[in-house]
Scaffold this motif. Structure first.
Motif, mmCIF file in Angstrom:
data_model
loop_
_atom_site.group_PDB
_atom_site.id
_atom_site.type_symbol
_atom_site.label_atom_id
_atom_site.label_comp_id
_atom_site.label_asym_id
_atom_site.label_seq_id
_atom_site.Cartn_x
_atom_site.Cartn_y
_atom_site.Cartn_z
ATOM 1 N N UNK A 37 0.803 -1.221 0.000
ATOM 2 C CA UNK A 37 0.000 0.000 0.000
ATOM 3 C C UNK A 37 0.838 1.274 0.000
ATOM 4 N N UNK A 38 2.146 1.141 0.233
ATOM 5 C CA UNK A 38 2.986 2.331 0.397
ATOM 6 C C UNK A 38 2.904 3.303 -0.780
ATOM 7 N N UNK A 39 2.925 2.839 -2.030
ATOM 8 C CA UNK A 39 2.826 3.815 -3.132
ATOM 9 C C UNK A 39 1.557 4.667 -3.052
ATOM 10 N N UNK A 40 0.451 4.061 -2.666
ATOM 11 C CA UNK A 40 -0.804 4.807 -2.542
ATOM 12 C C UNK A 40 -0.758 5.729 -1.328
ATOM 13 N N UNK A 41 -0.314 5.205 -0.195
ATOM 14 C CA UNK A 41 -0.256 6.003 1.033
ATOM 15 C C UNK A 41 0.678 7.202 0.847
ATOM 16 N N UNK A 42 1.828 6.996 0.232
ATOM 17 C CA UNK A 42 2.762 8.115 0.047
ATOM 18 C C UNK A 42 2.254 9.110 -0.992
#
Length: 107
Positions: A37-42
């Motif tokens: 999920x990191x790409x979306x969260x960032x």
């Protein structure tokens, strides 16, 4: 609403506790979810329209905080990424929720 979806992700991460000691070499499920999920969260954290929404920023921080609390030592590989991201987010938004993430990282 985006903040609601992020809060749901935080709740899912919170429930991803290992029932016992982790197996050497295994990746904690919370870290797998956060990495995916990191790409979306960032992207959400970096978007100017989202940075102006206190509820969204609090939800982003809740996802980060819950991942670190749940995974504990397994979060070490993401430590620099999390610290950098939270520092950047706090510098631009001055949201107290960012400080909660930093406190969790320091534990």
């Amino acid at each position: 609403h985006l903040a609601d979806e992020l809060q749901l992700m935080a709740a899912l991460i919170k429930g991803m506790e290992f029932p016992g000691p982790s197996t050497p070499g295994s990746v904690h499920p919370a870290m797998k979810l956060l990495e995916a999920a990191w790409p979306v969260v960032s992207t959400v954290a970096d978007a100017p329209v989202c940075r102006g929404d206190k509820v969204v920023i609090e939800a982003v921080c809740e996802v980060q905080k819950r991942a670190v609390q749940t995974a504990r030592g397994a979060a070490k590989p993401l430590l620099v990424t999390l610290l950098t991201g939270v520092d950047k987010l706090f510098t631009t938004t001055r949201q107290a929720a960012c400080l909660e993430v930093l406190a969790t990282l320091a534990e």
